[in-house]
Design an enzyme around this catalytic site. Structure first.
Site, PDB file in Angstrom:
ATOM      1  CE  LYS A  11      -0.146   3.646   4.628  1.00 51.90           C
ATOM      2  NZ  LYS A  11      -0.207   3.759   6.009  1.00 51.90           N
ATOM      3  CD  GLU A  68      -3.709  -1.930   7.296  1.00 57.32           C
ATOM      4  OE1 GLU A  68      -2.502  -2.497   6.695  1.00 57.32           O
ATOM      5  OE2 GLU A  68      -4.378  -1.217   7.124  1.00 57.32           O
ATOM      6  CG  HIS A 111      -6.060   2.357   4.792  1.00 54.36           C
ATOM      7  ND1 HIS A 111      -5.600   3.272   5.560  1.00 54.36           N
ATOM      8  CD2 HIS A 111      -4.768   1.240   4.845  1.00 54.36           C
ATOM      9  CE1 HIS A 111      -4.309   2.913   6.031  1.00 54.36           C
ATOM     10  NE2 HIS A 111      -3.977   1.913   5.694  1.00 54.36           N
ATOM     11  CD  GLU A 126      -3.169   5.901   6.387  1.00 50.69           C
ATOM     12  OE1 GLU A 126      -3.152   5.800   4.973  1.00 50.69           O
ATOM     13  OE2 GLU A 126      -2.301   5.382   6.871  1.00 50.69           O
ATOM     14  CB  SER A 156       4.683  -1.248  12.035  1.00 55.49           C
ATOM     15  OG  SER A 156       4.109   0.003  12.425  1.00 55.49           O
ATOM     16  N   GLY A 195       2.250   2.736  10.694  1.00 60.79           N
ATOM     17  CA  GLY A 195       2.838   3.610  10.587  1.00 60.79           C
ATOM     18  C   GLY A 195       3.445   4.095  12.078  1.00 60.79           C
ATOM     19  CG  ASN A 225      -1.748   1.399   1.430  1.00 60.67           C
ATOM     20  OD1 ASN A 225      -1.752   2.142   0.381  1.00 60.67           O
ATOM     21  ND2 ASN A 225      -2.167   1.345   2.546  1.00 60.67           N
TER      22      ASN A 225
END
Ligand code: PGA
Length: 249
Positions: free
Chosen positions: A11, A167, A95, A97, A213, A173, A9
């Protein structure tokens, strides 16, 4: 046996030239690798370059989001048939985000999931708890809610191409990873929800990836859990050597 899938991914990183360079450096590193499926999910504008660059290889390419309508007056949006038309095989949906910054809800995840399946894309639906929920002991409840709503109104047959990524938001991150045991527990909760929604067979075949991560250093420990069917990799997928090291764990 469920074949593992390792997805990158990217991003909102990389210009088309850098995306092409990534593929030229990455392909030779995974040339003979057939144990796992590999999928790259670059930003929309890099899709044509990446799809062209992976042609003839075993790599798949996916989008990072879709809108649920096929077409219409939805300025700025991209539909599932559009991703199919340019050669995508996969799409990331829900996701964290998107949930955090762009108002994604369990309901919009469900609509996008149906649209992806109808267009013949393999959806990678992301679920996961935030830190406060984990600390309050709510992880199972959150995963059950997210899965229940995301999976609603779909038959086992329709849902067969579905892939889920667990996730935990606190691990994305941040350099913190769920322990392999924590991930395996969460995956069991997700699989149980899939069994309720789609029946045992679809649930048994459902691939559940871990994301948050994932790095070359922790890939082996995570991937050797039987409940973990692959990885969704953000930061460490931007560099061809580091992503190859994860794929080849
Ligand atoms: P990360 O991102 O690997 O950088 O934690 C994972 C993701 O957001 O899919």
């Amino acid at each position: 046996m469920r074949k593992k899938l390792i997805a990158a991914n990217w991003k909102m990183y990389k210009m088309p030239d850098a995306a092409r360079d990534f593929v030229s450096a990455f392909l030779p590193l995974v040339k003979d690798h057939s144990r796992d499926e590999i999928v790259l999910c670059p930003p929309y504008v890099c899709l044509p370059a990446v799809i062209e660059a992976v042609r003839g290889s075993q790599l798949g390419v996916g989008g990072q989001n879709i809108f649920w309508e096929k077409e219409g007056a939805y300025t700025g949006e991209i539909s599932a048939p559009m991703l199919r038309a340019v050669g995508c095989s996969h799409v990331i949906i829900g996701h964290s985000e998107w949930r955090q910054y762009f108002g994604e809800t369990d309901d919009t995840v469900n609509r996008k999931l149906k649209a992806a399946l109808a267009a013949g894309l393999q959806p990678i639906v992301c679920v996961g708890e935030v830190l406060e929920e984990r600390e309050a002991g709510l992880t199972q409840q959150v995963l059950e809610r997210q899965c229940n709503l995301a999976f609603s109104d779909l038959s086992g047959l329709e849902a067969a191409p579905l892939i889920v990524a667990y996730e935990p938001v606190w691990a994305i991150g941040t350099g913190k990873t769920a322990t392999p045991e924590m991930a395996a527990d969460a995956h069991q909760v997700i699989r149980a929800q899939a069994a309720k929604a789609f029946g045992d067979e679809t649930a048994r075949n459902l691939r559940i990836l871990y994301g948050g991560s994932v790095k070359p250093e922790n890939a082996k420990a995570l991937m050797s859990q039987t409940e973990i069917d692959g990885a969704l990799v953000g930061g460490a997928s931007l560099d061809p050597k580091s992503f190859a090291a994860i794929v080849l764990y």
